[in-house]
Motif scaffolding. Structure first.
Motif, mmCIF file in Angstrom:
data_model
loop_
_atom_site.group_PDB
_atom_site.id
_atom_site.type_symbol
_atom_site.label_atom_id
_atom_site.label_comp_id
_atom_site.label_asym_id
_atom_site.label_seq_id
_atom_site.Cartn_x
_atom_site.Cartn_y
_atom_site.Cartn_z
ATOM 1 N N VAL A 339 -4.370 10.521 -15.441
ATOM 2 C CA VAL A 339 -5.744 10.879 -15.840
ATOM 3 C C VAL A 339 -5.556 12.087 -16.932
ATOM 4 C CG1 VAL A 339 -6.981 9.994 -13.959
ATOM 5 C CG2 VAL A 339 -6.346 12.225 -13.897
ATOM 6 N N LYS A 340 -6.840 12.064 -17.659
ATOM 7 C CA LYS A 340 -6.737 13.389 -18.429
ATOM 8 C C LYS A 340 -6.631 14.602 -17.910
ATOM 9 C CE LYS A 340 -9.961 15.399 -21.735
ATOM 10 N NZ LYS A 340 -11.358 15.949 -22.368
ATOM 11 N N GLU A 341 -6.926 14.966 -16.875
ATOM 12 C CA GLU A 341 -6.522 16.337 -15.902
ATOM 13 C C GLU A 341 -5.007 16.433 -15.466
ATOM 14 O OE1 GLU A 341 -8.769 14.379 -15.076
ATOM 15 O OE2 GLU A 341 -10.787 15.154 -16.023
ATOM 16 N N GLY A 342 -4.221 15.365 -15.147
ATOM 17 C CA GLY A 342 -3.114 15.177 -14.607
ATOM 18 C C GLY A 342 -2.864 13.765 -13.921
ATOM 19 N N PHE A 343 -2.782 14.114 -12.515
ATOM 20 C CA PHE A 343 -2.691 12.603 -11.910
ATOM 21 C C PHE A 343 -3.667 12.392 -10.845
ATOM 22 C CE2 PHE A 343 1.603 13.720 -13.632
ATOM 23 C CZ PHE A 343 1.605 12.347 -14.331
ATOM 24 N N ARG A 344 -4.160 11.371 -10.540
ATOM 25 C CA ARG A 344 -5.116 11.001 -9.461
ATOM 26 C C ARG A 344 -4.407 10.111 -8.398
ATOM 27 N NH1 ARG A 344 -8.560 7.227 -7.910
ATOM 28 N NH2 ARG A 344 -7.866 6.184 -9.797
ATOM 29 N N PRO A 345 -4.543 10.416 -7.151
ATOM 30 C CA PRO A 345 -3.912 9.584 -6.094
ATOM 31 C C PRO A 345 -4.729 8.594 -6.114
ATOM 32 C CG PRO A 345 -4.871 11.679 -4.933
ATOM 33 C CD PRO A 345 -4.923 11.807 -6.522
ATOM 34 N N ALA A 346 -4.086 7.245 -6.097
ATOM 35 C CA ALA A 346 -5.149 5.897 -6.083
ATOM 36 C C ALA A 346 -4.432 5.027 -4.795
ATOM 37 C CB ALA A 346 -4.734 5.222 -7.466
ATOM 38 N N PRO A 347 -5.328 5.072 -3.639
ATOM 39 C CA PRO A 347 -4.773 4.489 -2.646
ATOM 40 C C PRO A 347 -4.768 2.734 -3.234
ATOM 41 C CG PRO A 347 -6.581 5.673 -2.193
ATOM 42 C CD PRO A 347 -6.508 5.784 -3.564
ATOM 43 N N VAL A 348 -3.724 2.179 -2.524
ATOM 44 C CA VAL A 348 -3.386 0.943 -3.106
ATOM 45 C C VAL A 348 -3.051 0.115 -1.883
ATOM 46 C CG1 VAL A 348 -2.467 1.361 -5.449
ATOM 47 C CG2 VAL A 348 -0.807 1.299 -3.704
ATOM 48 N N THR A 349 -3.149 -1.354 -2.117
ATOM 49 C CA THR A 349 -2.674 -2.114 -1.007
ATOM 50 C C THR A 349 -1.417 -3.043 -1.885
ATOM 51 O OG1 THR A 349 -4.787 -2.473 -0.324
ATOM 52 C CG2 THR A 349 -3.356 -4.421 0.138
ATOM 53 N N VAL A 350 -0.230 -3.181 -1.215
ATOM 54 C CA VAL A 350 0.740 -3.869 -1.725
ATOM 55 C C VAL A 350 0.735 -5.112 -1.280
ATOM 56 C CG1 VAL A 350 1.902 -1.795 -2.008
ATOM 57 C CG2 VAL A 350 2.392 -2.864 0.074
ATOM 58 N N GLY A 351 1.758 -5.906 -2.029
ATOM 59 C CA GLY A 351 2.177 -7.198 -1.429
ATOM 60 C C GLY A 351 3.545 -7.682 -1.480
ATOM 61 N N ARG A 352 4.093 -8.484 -2.290
ATOM 62 C CA ARG A 352 5.518 -8.866 -2.463
ATOM 63 C C ARG A 352 6.302 -7.802 -3.025
ATOM 64 N NH1 ARG A 352 3.724 -14.683 -4.421
ATOM 65 N NH2 ARG A 352 2.121 -13.381 -5.500
ATOM 66 N N SER A 353 7.680 -7.896 -2.986
ATOM 67 C CA SER A 353 8.399 -6.758 -3.558
ATOM 68 C C SER A 353 9.759 -7.473 -3.638
ATOM 69 C CB SER A 353 8.682 -5.558 -2.814
ATOM 70 O OG SER A 353 9.513 -4.679 -3.235
ATOM 71 N N ASP A 354 10.385 -7.106 -4.949
ATOM 72 C CA ASP A 354 11.819 -7.769 -5.056
ATOM 73 C C ASP A 354 13.032 -6.534 -4.770
ATOM 74 O OD1 ASP A 354 11.425 -6.318 -7.295
ATOM 75 O OD2 ASP A 354 11.862 -7.960 -8.719
ATOM 76 N N GLY A 355 12.492 -5.517 -4.410
ATOM 77 C CA GLY A 355 13.427 -4.418 -4.310
ATOM 78 C C GLY A 355 13.390 -3.402 -5.327
ATOM 79 N N LYS A 356 12.957 -3.861 -6.574
ATOM 80 C CA LYS A 356 12.645 -2.713 -7.534
ATOM 81 C C LYS A 356 11.071 -2.710 -7.955
ATOM 82 C CE LYS A 356 17.315 -3.669 -9.872
ATOM 83 N NZ LYS A 356 17.809 -4.089 -11.016
ATOM 84 N N LEU A 357 10.407 -3.619 -8.013
ATOM 85 C CA LEU A 357 8.968 -3.915 -8.168
ATOM 86 C C LEU A 357 8.197 -4.251 -7.192
ATOM 87 C CD1 LEU A 357 8.926 -5.775 -11.921
ATOM 88 C CD2 LEU A 357 8.939 -3.060 -11.451
ATOM 89 N N VAL A 358 7.255 -3.823 -7.035
ATOM 90 C CA VAL A 358 6.135 -3.930 -5.766
ATOM 91 C C VAL A 358 4.750 -4.605 -6.505
ATOM 92 C CG1 VAL A 358 4.983 -3.049 -3.697
ATOM 93 C CG2 VAL A 358 7.294 -2.125 -4.423
ATOM 94 N N GLU A 359 4.161 -5.694 -5.998
ATOM 95 C CA GLU A 359 3.167 -6.141 -6.358
ATOM 96 C C GLU A 359 1.816 -5.236 -5.647
ATOM 97 O OE1 GLU A 359 0.390 -10.167 -5.881
ATOM 98 O OE2 GLU A 359 2.185 -9.796 -4.444
ATOM 99 N N ILE A 360 0.993 -4.872 -6.619
ATOM 100 C CA ILE A 360 -0.291 -4.194 -6.264
ATOM 101 C C ILE A 360 -1.532 -5.317 -6.120
ATOM 102 C CG2 ILE A 360 -1.865 -2.549 -6.720
ATOM 103 C CD1 ILE A 360 0.837 -1.433 -5.968
ATOM 104 N N THR A 361 -2.119 -5.613 -5.089
ATOM 105 C CA THR A 361 -3.167 -6.398 -4.879
ATOM 106 C C THR A 361 -4.445 -5.934 -4.972
ATOM 107 O OG1 THR A 361 -2.991 -6.033 -2.304
ATOM 108 C CG2 THR A 361 -1.494 -7.975 -3.574
#
Length: 391
Positions: A339-361
Motif C-alpha cells: 500500500v502507499k504507506e508500506g504494507f498491510r497484512p491481508a488475512p487470506v484463505t488458501v487453496g491448492r498448491s504446487d509447492g511454489k505457488l499457492v491459490e488464494i480463494t
C-alpha cells in the motif's frame, strides 16, 4: 385469607420481580462486554489492519521481492521418497573375458572415457593360443588358394582333370572358413584389432562414453575371465528409484510427469515415469517405480536421496501468490499487500498448491501487489511496532 397472609404473598411477588430484573440486566451487560453483535471485529483484529510503514529504500535494503497476484496454472501432485541410481541400460561391468596377468592400467577411478579408449592390458595364454590358431589358419588358407589357382590354370589348359580343380577349390574354401572362425573367436574374447606386439596381449577398451565409477585392477594382479575390473556408466542420464505405496499405484503410471527435488539442495528437475513394478514388496507393501531424468551437468549423483512429486493433475486458478509470501500472524495466514504507506497484512484463505505457488480463494484480489521473498522482514517489523505500542 386474612390480612397477614395477603401481605406475605405480596412481598414474595415483589421479590420475584426484583430478581428477574437483576438477571436480565446482568445478561445485557455481559453481552455488551463480549463485543456483541458478533459481526463486529475485535479491537485486536482491527489493529492488524493497520499499515506497516516501509519506504522504498527499506524495501530495497531488506531485499523484499514485490510480485503481482494473478492467474496461474497449478499442478497437483503426490510426494514420494526416492533415490538416484545408475542407469542400468548405460552401465557396463567390464571383464577381461579370459584369465591372465595385468600388464598395464591406463584408466583411473572417476575418469571420463570415450568409446574405444584403452583401459588396461592383460597378458593371456588363451589369447596367445587363439592368435596362433588364426595365424596358422591364414597360412593354410594362403597355401590352399595358391594350389587352387594352379589347378584352375591346369584345368583351363586341359592338362589336369576337372576333379582336381574342384577338390582344390573345396580345400581353399574350407581353409577360408577356418580363418573366419578363428577371427570370430578373437572378437568374442575382445582381442580383435589388438594384435600389435606379443600374441598374448589383450587390450581392454571402454565399451562406450562414460565415467569409471568402480575399479578393481592393479598391475601384476591375476584376473579371471569374469572378474569385474571396471564399471563404466554414462551419467548423462540417470534413474530415480521411487517407493510407491499401494494406495498411490492408481496415480503413478508409466508416462506420468514427475518433478524431483534434491534432499541436499534446492535443485529440481523434471522427468517421466518409465517403469512401475507389477509386484508389491512383502515387507514394505509398496511397489517400485522409476523416473528417467537427463543429467547433462552430472549434478544428480547416484546415492542422492530425493523427493519425487508425481503430477496428478493441473488447473488454472484466478489468483495465486508465491509460497514465500504466506506468513502466520496471530494464528492466521496473511499476505503483506503493498500500500502507499508500506504494507498491510491481508488475512487470506488458501487453496491448492504446487509447492511454489499457492491459490488464494479469499482475502486478496487479482493484480494486487504483495511481498514475496523475504516477507518475514515485514512480519518482524510489525512485531517491533506491536511491542512499542504495548509499552
Amino acid at each position: 385469607m386474612n390480612k397477614r397472609q395477603k401481605m406475605t404473598i405480596a412481598a414474595m411477588v415483589a421479590a420475584a420481580v426484583l430478581f428477574a430484573g437483576g438477571v436480565l440486566g446482568w445478561e445485557r451487560n455481559s453481552g455488551a462486554s463480549h463485543g456483541e453483535p458478533a459481526h463486529e471485529a475485535p479491537p485486536a483484529a482491527a489493529a492488524h489492519d493497520e499499515a506497516i510503514p516501509f519506504t522504498d529504500a527499506q524495501i530495497a535494503a531488506a531485499d523484499i521481492q514485490l510480485r503481482t497476484a494473478g492467474a496461474a496454472r497449478l499442478e497437483t501432485f503426490v510426494r514420494l521418497p526416492g533415490e538416484v541410481k545408475l542407469n542400468e541400460d548405460r552401465t557396463a561391468h567390464v571383464t577381461p573375458r579370459v584369465d591372465g596377468i595385468v600388464q598395464e592400467v591406463q584408466a583411473n577411478l572417476g575418469q571420463q572415457v570415450r568409446k574405444g579408449d584403452l583401459l588396461a592390458v592383460v597378458a593371456s595364454a588363451d589369447v596367445s593360443e587363439q592368435r596362433s590358431a588364426l595365424a596358422a589358419a591364414e597360412k593354410r588358407a594362403a597355401l590352399a588358394h595358391s594350389v587352387y589357382e594352379s589347378e584352375k590354370k591346369l584345368w583351363e589348359d586341359k592338362v589336369s582333370a576337372r576333379q582336381d580343380y574342384l577338390k582344390a577349390e573345396q580345400e581353399w574354401q574350407e581353409t577360408a572358413i577356418a580363418v573366419q572362425n578363428a577371427r570370430q573367436k578373437l572378437v568374442a574374447l575382445g582381442a580383435a584389432g589388438s594384435g600389435r606386439g606379443a600374441f598374448n596381449r589383450l587390450e581392454i577398451r571402454a565399451p562406450f562414453d562414460g565415467m569409471i565409477v568402480d575399479k578393481h585392477i592393479a598391475v601384476g594382479e591375476a584376473v579371471g575371465a569374469e572378474t569385474k575390473i571396471f564399471t563404466v556408466t554414462d551419467l548423462r542420464q540417470v534413474w530415480a528409484e521411487v517407493v510407491v505405496p499401494a494406495k498411490d499405484l492408481e496415480i503413478v503410471r508409466v508416462g506420468t510427469e514427475a518433478v524431483l527435488h534434491s534432499a541436499a539442495s534446492d535443485a529440481a528437475v523434471k522427468g517421466k515415469v518409465s517403469f512401475v513394478s507389477a509386484m508389491i514388496g512383502e515387507q514394505t507393501r509398496a511397489a517400485r517405480a522409476r523416473v528417467v531424468l537427463d543429467n547433462p551437468k552430472l549434478a544428480w549423483r547416484p546415492g542422492l536421496f530425493v523427493d519425487v512429486d508425481v503430477v496428478t493433475g493441473s488447473a488454472v486458478v484466478p489468483v495465486a501468490v508465491e509460497k514465500e509470501a504466506l506468513q502466520v500472524l496471530n494464528g492466521a495466514q496473511v499476505v503483506f499487500q503493498r500500500v502507499k504507506e508500506g504494507f498491510r497484512p491481508a488475512p487470506v484463505t488458501v487453496g491448492r498448491s504446487d509447492g511454489k505457488l499457492v491459490e488464494i480463494t479469499a482475502g486478496l484480489r487479482k493484480d494486487a501487489q504483495y511481498a514475496a521473498a523475504h516477507s518475514f522482514t515485514i512480519k518482524a517489523e510489525q512485531g517491533k511496532g506491536a511491542d512499542a505500542h504495548e509499552d
